[in-house]
Each structure stands twice: as C-alpha cells, then as structure tokens.
Design an enzyme around this catalytic site. Structure first.
Site, PDB file in Angstrom:
ATOM      1  N   ASP A   8       0.873  -1.183   0.000  1.00 30.98           N
ATOM      2  CA  ASP A   8       0.000   0.000   0.000  1.00 30.98           C
ATOM      3  C   ASP A   8       0.907   1.229   0.000  1.00 30.98           C
ATOM      4  O   ASP A   8       2.120   1.128  -0.238  1.00 30.98           O
ATOM      5  CB  ASP A   8      -1.009  -0.045   1.167  1.00 30.98           C
ATOM      6  CG  ASP A   8      -0.360   0.156   2.534  1.00 30.98           C
ATOM      7  OD1 ASP A   8       0.893   0.304   2.599  1.00 30.98           O
ATOM      8  OD2 ASP A   8      -1.091   0.169   3.537  1.00 30.98           O
ATOM      9  N   HIS A   9       0.338   2.398   0.321  1.00 28.42           N
ATOM     10  CA  HIS A   9       1.119   3.640   0.266  1.00 28.42           C
ATOM     11  C   HIS A   9       2.312   3.635   1.217  1.00 28.42           C
ATOM     12  O   HIS A   9       3.306   4.288   0.962  1.00 28.42           O
ATOM     13  CB  HIS A   9       0.210   4.840   0.551  1.00 28.42           C
ATOM     14  CG  HIS A   9      -0.609   4.692   1.795  1.00 28.42           C
ATOM     15  ND1 HIS A   9      -1.740   3.908   1.840  1.00 28.42           N
ATOM     16  CD2 HIS A   9      -0.449   5.198   3.038  1.00 28.42           C
ATOM     17  CE1 HIS A   9      -2.248   3.967   3.056  1.00 28.42           C
ATOM     18  NE2 HIS A   9      -1.480   4.735   3.808  1.00 28.42           N
ATOM     19  N   CYS A  65       3.072  -3.393   4.070  1.00 27.61           N
ATOM     20  CA  CYS A  65       2.236  -2.244   4.431  1.00 27.61           C
ATOM     21  C   CYS A  65       2.839  -1.650   5.698  1.00 27.61           C
ATOM     22  O   CYS A  65       3.963  -2.014   6.076  1.00 27.61           O
ATOM     23  CB  CYS A  65       0.758  -2.621   4.566  1.00 27.61           C
ATOM     24  SG  CYS A  65       0.327  -3.708   5.937  1.00 27.61           S
ATOM     25  N   GLY A  66       2.132  -0.739   6.356  1.00 29.61           N
ATOM     26  CA  GLY A  66       2.729  -0.055   7.501  1.00 29.61           C
ATOM     27  C   GLY A  66       3.138  -1.016   8.610  1.00 29.61           C
ATOM     28  O   GLY A  66       4.295  -1.060   9.035  1.00 29.61           O
ATOM     29  N   THR A  67       2.182  -1.786   9.090  1.00 31.93           N
ATOM     30  CA  THR A  67       2.470  -2.745  10.167  1.00 31.93           C
ATOM     31  C   THR A  67       2.667  -4.163   9.650  1.00 31.93           C
ATOM     32  O   THR A  67       3.125  -5.040  10.387  1.00 31.93           O
ATOM     33  CB  THR A  67       1.289  -2.817  11.154  1.00 31.93           C
ATOM     34  OG1 THR A  67       0.135  -3.303  10.432  1.00 31.93           O
ATOM     35  CG2 THR A  67       0.987  -1.469  11.778  1.00 31.93           C
ATOM     36  N   GLY A  68       2.234  -4.423   8.439  1.00 30.31           N
ATOM     37  CA  GLY A  68       2.232  -5.784   7.897  1.00 30.31           C
ATOM     38  C   GLY A  68       0.933  -6.519   8.199  1.00 30.31           C
ATOM     39  O   GLY A  68       0.587  -7.489   7.532  1.00 30.31           O
ATOM     40  N   GLY A  70      -2.396  -5.600   8.028  1.00 32.12           N
ATOM     41  CA  GLY A  70      -3.489  -5.522   7.056  1.00 32.12           C
ATOM     42  C   GLY A  70      -3.255  -6.494   5.904  1.00 32.12           C
ATOM     43  O   GLY A  70      -4.164  -7.231   5.486  1.00 32.12           O
ATOM     44  N   MET A  71      -2.028  -6.505   5.407  1.00 37.90           N
ATOM     45  CA  MET A  71      -1.683  -7.426   4.312  1.00 37.90           C
ATOM     46  C   MET A  71      -1.813  -8.872   4.767  1.00 37.90           C
ATOM     47  O   MET A  71      -2.416  -9.707   4.077  1.00 37.90           O
ATOM     48  CB  MET A  71      -0.249  -7.166   3.828  1.00 37.90           C
ATOM     49  CG  MET A  71      -0.080  -5.897   3.044  1.00 37.90           C
ATOM     50  SD  MET A  71      -0.929  -5.999   1.439  1.00 37.90           S
ATOM     51  CE  MET A  71      -0.443  -4.419   0.723  1.00 37.90           C
ATOM     52  N   HIS A  98       9.538 -23.369   9.241  1.00 40.70           N
ATOM     53  CA  HIS A  98       8.463 -24.011  10.002  1.00 40.70           C
ATOM     54  C   HIS A  98       7.082 -23.853   9.370  1.00 40.70           C
ATOM     55  O   HIS A  98       6.243 -24.727   9.521  1.00 40.70           O
ATOM     56  CB  HIS A  98       8.397 -23.443  11.425  1.00 40.70           C
ATOM     57  CG  HIS A  98       9.537 -23.886  12.278  1.00 40.70           C
ATOM     58  ND1 HIS A  98       9.612 -23.585  13.623  1.00 40.70           N
ATOM     59  CD2 HIS A  98      10.660 -24.594  11.982  1.00 40.70           C
ATOM     60  CE1 HIS A  98      10.727 -24.102  14.126  1.00 40.70           C
ATOM     61  NE2 HIS A  98      11.384 -24.711  13.148  1.00 40.70           N
ATOM     62  N   ARG A 132       7.281 -32.795  11.112  1.00 37.80           N
ATOM     63  CA  ARG A 132       6.141 -32.386  11.936  1.00 37.80           C
ATOM     64  C   ARG A 132       5.510 -31.083  11.423  1.00 37.80           C
ATOM     65  O   ARG A 132       4.315 -30.852  11.594  1.00 37.80           O
ATOM     66  CB  ARG A 132       6.556 -32.243  13.400  1.00 37.80           C
ATOM     67  CG  ARG A 132       7.507 -31.103  13.697  1.00 37.80           C
ATOM     68  CD  ARG A 132       7.987 -31.133  15.155  1.00 37.80           C
ATOM     69  NE  ARG A 132       8.740 -29.951  15.522  1.00 37.80           N
ATOM     70  CZ  ARG A 132      10.029 -29.735  15.219  1.00 37.80           C
ATOM     71  NH1 ARG A 132      10.703 -30.635  14.525  1.00 37.80           N
ATOM     72  NH2 ARG A 132      10.642 -28.632  15.604  1.00 37.80           N
ATOM     73  N   HIS A 133       6.317 -30.255  10.769  1.00 37.14           N
ATOM     74  CA  HIS A 133       5.789 -28.991  10.243  1.00 37.14           C
ATOM     75  C   HIS A 133       4.886 -29.233   9.035  1.00 37.14           C
ATOM     76  O   HIS A 133       3.942 -28.479   8.806  1.00 37.14           O
ATOM     77  CB  HIS A 133       6.931 -28.039   9.907  1.00 37.14           C
ATOM     78  CG  HIS A 133       7.757 -27.694  11.111  1.00 37.14           C
ATOM     79  ND1 HIS A 133       7.258 -26.945  12.146  1.00 37.14           N
ATOM     80  CD2 HIS A 133       9.024 -28.057  11.460  1.00 37.14           C
ATOM     81  CE1 HIS A 133       8.196 -26.826  13.087  1.00 37.14           C
ATOM     82  NE2 HIS A 133       9.267 -27.498  12.695  1.00 37.14           N
TER      83      HIS A 133
HETATM   84  C1  RB5 Z   1      -1.878   2.603   6.437  1.00 37.81           C
HETATM   85  O1  RB5 Z   1      -1.915   3.808   7.128  1.00 37.81           O
HETATM   86  C2  RB5 Z   1      -1.807   1.446   7.403  1.00 37.81           C
HETATM   87  O2  RB5 Z   1      -3.016   1.295   8.051  1.00 37.81           O
HETATM   88  C3  RB5 Z   1      -1.457   0.197   6.664  1.00 37.81           C
HETATM   89  O3  RB5 Z   1      -0.276   0.388   5.959  1.00 37.81           O
HETATM   90  C4  RB5 Z   1      -1.253  -1.031   7.502  1.00 37.81           C
HETATM   91  O4  RB5 Z   1      -0.394  -0.778   8.576  1.00 37.81           O
HETATM   92  C5  RB5 Z   1      -2.464  -1.719   7.929  1.00 37.81           C
HETATM   93  O5  RB5 Z   1      -2.437  -2.774   8.560  1.00 37.81           O
END
Ligand code: RB5
Length: 143
Positions: A8-9, A65-68, A70-71, A98, A132-133
């Site tokens: 994303d952005h 993405c920002g935190t990973g 959402g993806m 694993h 096992r994995h």
């Molecule tokens: C975008 O601002 C942020 O929400 C997105 O990149 C991500 O972190 C969502 O999980």
C-alpha cells in the site's frame, strides 16, 4: 524465480528498492502494489497477489504495508496462501523453515530497508523443514 510483490502507500519506497534488488539477483518480479504514496486500501493489492499465488502465476509473494498486519490478515483469507509476518531475520528464517510461508509480509513502518532486504534474503534461502511442520501446515486450510 517469479515473485509477486504488493504494497500500500506505506510500502512504496521499499517495494521499488526491493524490485531492483530482486531483479539484480535474476528474479522476475510482478508488481501488484500501488506505485504512489496516495492513501489507499491494502486489501485492493493483497487480493490480486493472493490470487496470483493460488493460480501459480507467481511462485512466491512479498507484501508490505505499515504494520504488515493488514496485508497478512487479507492474504490469509486465501486457502492457498500462507502469509507470514516477519520483522527480523530470525523470524523470516522460521516462517520459511516451520510455516512454509509462500508470502513474506513485512512492516515498512517498523523495519529499516536494510532489515527488509536481509529478511527477504533469509526467507528465500531457507528450505521448509517438513516432518512435523508438514503435518501442521496440512491442518491450516478450511475445507
Ligand atoms: C496505512 O496507514 C496502514 O493502516 C497500513 O499500511 C497497515 O499498517 C495496515 O495494517
């Protein structure tokens, strides 16, 4: 190897750098992400990558993405996808060894580019351990 990448952005800058890095290593990269930093919705890019993985159009995927989260949450709605979130090299290793993650997800706002490259390198270089994995990953999909 053919690798799909989506973002994303928040992940635009790392995406472009990674494409250059991966192509420099001889991989073919298919870009499913946004190419601008205009605010957008990660699911619009995660689903196309996930479908490409499920159809075998790409062998592996990378998502940023920002935190990973959402993806990862979106990608893992797909039965043929095992998307693993990593934020350091040891986790990138284990997510391959694993969990046989076929998509590596990374948090652009919580990892340096240097770390991102080292996670990608480690994940690509690590084989699934099986045993096992294998039994464990067989229990993941909803039937
Ligand atoms: C975008 O601002 C942020 O929400 C997105 O990149 C991500 O972190 C969502 O999980």
């Amino acid at each position: 190897m053919t690798i799909g990448i989506c973002n994303d952005h928040a992940g635009v800058e790392y995406k472009f750098k990674l494409i250059k890095y991966l192509e420099g290593k001889g991989h073919t990269v298919v870009n499913f992400g946004t190419d601008t930093e205009d605010s957008c919705d990660y699911a619009d890019f995660a689903h196309p990558l996930a479908y490409a993985v499920e159809r075998g159009e790409v062998e592996l995927g990378i998502a940023i993405c920002g935190t990973g989260n959402g993806m990862a949450i979106t990608l893992n709605k797909h039965q043929g996808v095992r998307a693993g979130l990593a934020w350091n090299t040891a986790i990138a290793h284990l997510v391959a060894e694993h969990n046989a993650a076929n998509v590596l997800v990374m948090p652009a706002r919580f990892a340096s580019y240097r770390m991102v490259v080292s996670m990608v390198r480690e994940w690509l270089a690590t084989d699934f351990a099986g045993g096992r994995h294998e039994r464990r990953i067989q229990k993941i999909p909803l039937r």
